[in-house]
Design an enzyme around this catalytic site. Sequence first.
Site, PDB file in Angstrom:
ATOM      1  N   CYS A   1     -37.247  44.364 -52.343  1.00 46.09           N
ATOM      2  CA  CYS A   1     -38.039  43.698 -51.311  1.00 46.09           C
ATOM      3  C   CYS A   1     -38.067  42.171 -51.477  1.00 46.09           C
ATOM      4  O   CYS A   1     -38.270  41.457 -50.495  1.00 46.09           O
ATOM      5  CB  CYS A   1     -39.458  44.263 -51.271  1.00 46.09           C
ATOM      6  SG  CYS A   1     -40.341  44.124 -52.825  1.00 46.09           S
ATOM      7  N   GLN A   2     -37.882  41.669 -52.684  1.00 43.14           N
ATOM      8  CA  GLN A   2     -37.947  40.219 -52.884  1.00 43.14           C
ATOM      9  C   GLN A   2     -36.573  39.561 -53.003  1.00 43.14           C
ATOM     10  O   GLN A   2     -36.475  38.346 -53.137  1.00 43.14           O
ATOM     11  CB  GLN A   2     -38.754  39.912 -54.165  1.00 43.14           C
ATOM     12  CG  GLN A   2     -40.220  40.252 -54.084  1.00 43.14           C
ATOM     13  CD  GLN A   2     -40.943  39.436 -53.011  1.00 43.14           C
ATOM     14  OE1 GLN A   2     -40.592  38.286 -52.756  1.00 43.14           O
ATOM     15  NE2 GLN A   2     -41.931  40.037 -52.382  1.00 43.14           N
TER      16      GLN A   2
END
Lengths: 330, 277
Positions: free
Chosen positions: B227-228
Amino acid sequence: NGDSLAKMNTLQFLPLSPSVGVGFWSVLMGKKLEEWKNDVAFQSLQGYYTVSPSLSSKFFLDELAFEKFSSTPFKVKVPGKLILFNTLDEFKAFNKKDHLHTLGKQISASVESESCLDRPELLCPFSAILHCDFKRFVFVHWFCFPAFASIPPAIVDVCPSAEWPQQLSPHCIEDGLTALVDRGYSSFAFGLQGPSERVWTVFSFREWVADARSAVAKGLDLLPILGISTSCTSPPPSTPTSPHSLQMGWVARNLLTALPLLCPGLSKVRILCWCGRQSSLLTLAYDSSTPDLRVLELTGYALNARGKPGPLAANLEHQLNTAIVADSAL
Amino acid sequence: MSKTAHTILHDFRAALTPLPKTSDCKTTGKITPEEFVRTGDFLASKCPTWEWEKGNSGEKSYLPPEKQFLIFRNVPCVRRVGDIEGFFSEADESDEHWVVTKVNQESSNEEVLQIENEEEVRLPSDDDEDLPDIEDLEEEELLVEDPGTVANTSLELLATRTYDLTLAYDRLYQTPCLFIIGYDEKGNPLTPQEMMQDISQDHAKKTATVEPHPHLSGVSCVKIHPCQHAHTISKLIMQMSAEREEFIVEQYLLLFIKIIGTAIPAIECDQTQSFSL
């Protein structure tokens, strides 16, 4: 490290230690349940070893075991047989000594027929003898890497790395090996001739043997170098008074034993243990006798963690069991 | 192997996500499947230890059949994360979620540890009642006196964990995603809990989860949640641009590996030091 290696006087071979990937068990499970069913399976498969000093004794069997893949200079394919039993009793009853002798005969046959010249890997086969409990995810495995239990050739000289010809740098050899692989050779043994016009030539094992035979017949002392993709390391002595030794990769063992049969009259051979930047260049000497592979004792069954000839067992419930993996998800 | 709730939800959302067709990697940090293949080809050509594979399940139609994921096998992991002294002392804060760290090269290049006595070798049968009695299966007569065999190999084994690292394309986040499978010093697969010992504690508590491997049927592994990734990569690309360093998309995975190394600091996954970005 060449200077210190020059004082070594004993050559020994480091047995392979199998590492079985989870992917292998997963693929095996699918094949057993969907293809082979209840048959006791004798299947062809392949593993590999990686040319690296830190992984010199590791032998890998993973999801590529039933796929086609080619050897590279750093990853050498080893052909094998899978012997899979449905029950532990069958596993135990299997005559492992007979099986070892069968493998020994196959190796001898590859030397007699000279098929090993085109496929040197025939000299270092393996068998994976397995029992799998797919319901409980319990796997028992015993590997056999058959080898003739002979006395290795003596170490005459280890060339200090500082004295190596510049053209014999790991980088140059790697380029040559890559070219060899590109030409379709996929082998752990190769020849090195040179330098000619400041360039070393890498060629196949069959070509090396032809050149070596020719040189022996002419009484020449300087044979082409035999390259073997394997590490050669010097372990620390266990006690200050114990003899020093060199440890070469197990795959070189049968090849070096069979060499006097393939090149009659061979007395000395220069070996490059090619391992990238950790390569070693040494000269080995054979005694005058020609080995008879039919009478040599055979060894090769892996030892368990107790140091005894016996299988290993693994419980992979946490790696393969759906319910447990789902519970583990964070 | 059935999937975890996480995986089912992720796959459902991914299936609803349209595939990106145009590249805006430099601004978003996301890549298209076609760019994933290009940067994967570049990585495999520069670092042959990374190889393309097809796997045996979960084939993605938007990737070539023979290039479903990249794998780097047998990556050494000499010590546990907690043993790396001063690892974070050299951290270079580059983002609120990620740090670009400098692993203590001196310690990571040390000789690997030797097992000093047999007691330290973990016997699978020691703590597992489900395993058959191995001693019953030993066959002493197969032991051969042999001058050519190195003796006591169990004592000579290098006490090194190894990992297989997988980089797969994540359709939902449109970035590569890392999956790891570990093996102990004897070559036995590690449990997910043991693998977590080799994830930086920050990530183990936040972004590392146990998931099925996306392309190996029935194999569980640890996934570093992506997600990052895009956010971090886009910031680094902007930083490179500010320093007048040209970024081409083929370099994406080289950059990605340097970043992901912060999550698995003890696993020597970055073999790309000789390549400047």
